[in-house]
Design an enzyme around this catalytic site. Structure first.
Site, PDB file in Angstrom:
ATOM      1  N   SER A 265       3.151  -2.039  10.380  1.00 23.45           N
ATOM      2  CA  SER A 265       4.592  -2.057  10.642  1.00 23.45           C
ATOM      3  C   SER A 265       5.276  -3.381  10.303  1.00 23.45           C
ATOM      4  O   SER A 265       6.234  -3.779  10.964  1.00 23.45           O
ATOM      5  CB  SER A 265       4.879  -1.652  12.098  1.00 23.45           C
ATOM      6  OG  SER A 265       4.465  -0.318  12.314  1.00 23.45           O
TER       7      SER A 265
ATOM      8  N   GLY B 125       2.108   2.360  10.673  1.00 26.03           N
ATOM      9  CA  GLY B 125       3.041   3.480  10.511  1.00 26.03           C
ATOM     10  C   GLY B 125       3.745   3.891  11.792  1.00 26.03           C
ATOM     11  O   GLY B 125       4.377   4.942  11.840  1.00 26.03           O
TER      12      GLY B 125
ATOM     13  N   GLU C 266      -5.660  -4.900  10.487  1.00 29.55           N
ATOM     14  CA  GLU C 266      -4.603  -3.917  10.703  1.00 29.55           C
ATOM     15  C   GLU C 266      -4.895  -3.124  11.978  1.00 29.55           C
ATOM     16  O   GLU C 266      -5.676  -2.160  11.947  1.00 29.55           O
ATOM     17  CB  GLU C 266      -4.550  -2.932   9.534  1.00 29.55           C
ATOM     18  CG  GLU C 266      -4.274  -3.574   8.195  1.00 29.55           C
ATOM     19  CD  GLU C 266      -3.726  -2.563   7.198  1.00 29.55           C
ATOM     20  OE1 GLU C 266      -2.550  -2.651   6.876  1.00 29.55           O
ATOM     21  OE2 GLU C 266      -4.475  -1.669   6.795  1.00 29.55           O
TER      22      GLU C 266
ATOM     23  N   LYS D  82       0.055   4.252  -0.312  1.00 24.83           N
ATOM     24  CA  LYS D  82      -0.630   5.416   0.283  1.00 24.83           C
ATOM     25  C   LYS D  82      -0.453   6.656  -0.612  1.00 24.83           C
ATOM     26  O   LYS D  82      -0.380   6.528  -1.824  1.00 24.83           O
ATOM     27  CB  LYS D  82      -0.135   5.642   1.712  1.00 24.83           C
ATOM     28  CG  LYS D  82      -0.235   4.351   2.541  1.00 24.83           C
ATOM     29  CD  LYS D  82      -0.089   4.571   4.008  1.00 24.83           C
ATOM     30  CE  LYS D  82      -0.200   3.230   4.724  1.00 24.83           C
ATOM     31  NZ  LYS D  82      -0.226   3.332   6.158  1.00 24.83           N
TER      32      LYS D  82
ATOM     33  N   GLU E 224      -7.002   4.704   7.787  1.00 22.69           N
ATOM     34  CA  GLU E 224      -6.770   6.138   7.578  1.00 22.69           C
ATOM     35  C   GLU E 224      -8.017   6.798   6.986  1.00 22.69           C
ATOM     36  O   GLU E 224      -8.328   7.943   7.284  1.00 22.69           O
ATOM     37  CB  GLU E 224      -5.529   6.332   6.677  1.00 22.69           C
ATOM     38  CG  GLU E 224      -4.252   6.096   7.476  1.00 22.69           C
ATOM     39  CD  GLU E 224      -3.090   5.526   6.695  1.00 22.69           C
ATOM     40  OE1 GLU E 224      -3.100   5.572   5.451  1.00 22.69           O
ATOM     41  OE2 GLU E 224      -2.153   5.011   7.343  1.00 22.69           O
TER      42      GLU E 224
ATOM     43  N   HIS F 216      -9.645   1.253   4.638  1.00 23.06           N
ATOM     44  CA  HIS F 216      -8.381   1.443   5.362  1.00 23.06           C
ATOM     45  C   HIS F 216      -8.619   2.357   6.566  1.00 23.06           C
ATOM     46  O   HIS F 216      -9.413   3.301   6.490  1.00 23.06           O
ATOM     47  CB  HIS F 216      -7.324   2.046   4.428  1.00 23.06           C
ATOM     48  CG  HIS F 216      -5.958   2.013   5.045  1.00 23.06           C
ATOM     49  ND1 HIS F 216      -5.543   2.943   5.962  1.00 23.06           N
ATOM     50  CD2 HIS F 216      -4.944   1.128   4.922  1.00 23.06           C
ATOM     51  CE1 HIS F 216      -4.312   2.635   6.366  1.00 23.06           C
ATOM     52  NE2 HIS F 216      -3.931   1.540   5.745  1.00 23.06           N
TER      53      HIS F 216
ATOM     54  N   ASN G 214       0.858  -1.182   0.000  1.00 28.30           N
ATOM     55  CA  ASN G 214       0.000   0.000   0.000  1.00 28.30           C
ATOM     56  C   ASN G 214       0.900   1.240   0.000  1.00 28.30           C
ATOM     57  O   ASN G 214       1.481   1.584   1.026  1.00 28.30           O
ATOM     58  CB  ASN G 214      -0.892  -0.043   1.250  1.00 28.30           C
ATOM     59  CG  ASN G 214      -1.750   1.197   1.401  1.00 28.30           C
ATOM     60  OD1 ASN G 214      -1.820   2.031   0.498  1.00 28.30           O
ATOM     61  ND2 ASN G 214      -2.404   1.328   2.551  1.00 28.30           N
TER      62      ASN G 214
HETATM   63  P1  PGA Z   1       2.614   0.340   7.624  1.00 31.55           P
HETATM   64  O1  PGA Z   1       1.170   0.520   6.962  1.00 31.55           O
HETATM   65  O2  PGA Z   1       3.176  -0.969   7.091  1.00 31.55           O
HETATM   66  O3  PGA Z   1       3.405   1.528   7.164  1.00 31.55           O
HETATM   67  O4  PGA Z   1       2.422   0.286   9.098  1.00 31.55           O
HETATM   68  C1  PGA Z   1       0.310  -0.568   6.760  1.00 31.55           C
HETATM   69  C2  PGA Z   1      -0.979  -0.117   6.131  1.00 31.55           C
HETATM   70  O5  PGA Z   1      -1.458   0.981   6.458  1.00 31.55           O
HETATM   71  O6  PGA Z   1      -1.566  -0.829   5.306  1.00 31.55           O
END
Ligand code: PGA
Length: 255
Positions: A212, A172, A166, A12, A98, A96, A10
């Site tokens: 992460s 992140g 997640e 983003k 976010e 997601h 992803n």
């Molecule tokens: P990250 O993000 O691996 O940077 O923690 C995962 C995601 O949001 O899908």
């Protein structure tokens, strides 16, 4: 039936044209196991989708990071599921965290989006996960079950759905869930699918972990019986994404 591993990158809201081309060349050169062993997709921002689709090796798929909840029309700034199909984009990430937190997407809205995207023939990576506060108050399972239920209420065929667990506190942050924490939720989710949707859906639906994941922690997570792959954010923009794809397969084939 074995669940084929599923690894998603992803990207983003990251990347310039030059950076995107570099990432694609890096991926195109990576030595990874065959698509019979692991299914890989990358999810660039909308504006780079056609370019990435045209440059990327054919054994990798491309996914959008979102799409509109219904048929397109007068919805300024949105991208419809039909447009993705029209461009040959096979897959979309929906729900997601976010988008759930920053853009207030509710469980019901995500459920509607998943159902609509499936109805036009897209594969969906549907994301669910609890916040730190929810985990600390002991409501992790209630939260992810409610998020999954909102999808299950709208969806009858799960063949094209991958669930991405997640935990929001792991996204992140560099604070990955322990293999035990992740496996516990994946197992509970599979039980929930078994009891609420059906035995076959529970046995065949891939539940991937995100938050992460990196080249160093992926092997131990991959060894968990109910973790069927990863959704990778930050590390998917780096050469270690290839290590994540490789390490996973090496681990599973050793089991
Ligand atoms: P990250 O993000 O691996 O940077 O923690 C995962 C995601 O949001 O899908």
């Amino acid at each position: 039936m074995a669940r084929k591993f599923f690894i998603g990158g992803n990207w983003k809201c990251n990347g310039t044209l030059e950076e995107v081309k570099k990432i694609v060349s890096m991926l195109n050169e990576a030595e990874i196991p065959s698509e019979n062993v692991v299914e890989v997709f990358v999810s660039p921002p909308f504006v780079f989708l056609p370019l990435v689709e045209s440059l990327l090796r054919p054994d990798f798929q491309v996914a959008a990071q979102n799409c509109w909840v219904r048929k397109g029309g007068a919805f300024t700034g949105e991208i419809s599921a039909e447009m993705l199909v029209n461009l040959g984009i096979p897959c979309v990430i929906l729900g997601h965290s976010e988008r759930r937190s920053l853009l207030n997407e509710s469980d019901e809205f995500v459920g509607d989006k998943v159902a609509y995207a499936l109805s036009v023939g897209l594969k969906v990576i549907a994301c669910i996960g609890e916040t730190l506060q929810q985990r600390e108050s002991g409501s992790t399972m209630a939260v992810v079950a409610a998020q999954t239920k909102a999808i299950a209420e709208k969806v009858s065929n799960w063949a094209n759905v991958v669930l991405a667990y997640e935990p929001v506190w792991a996204i992140g942050t560099g604070k990955v869930a322990t293999p035990g924490q992740a496996q516990e939720v994946h197992l509970e989710l599979r039980k929930w699918l078994h009891d609420s949707v059906g035995a076959e859906v529970a046995a065949t639906t891939r539940i991937i972990y995100g938050g992460s994941v990196n080249g160093a922690n992926c092997r131990e997570l991959a060894a968990q019986p109910d973790i069927d792959g990863f959704l990778v954010g930050g590390a998917s923009l780096k050469p270690e994404f290839a290590d994540i794809i490789r390490s996973l397969t090496v681990m599973k084939s050793q089991l």
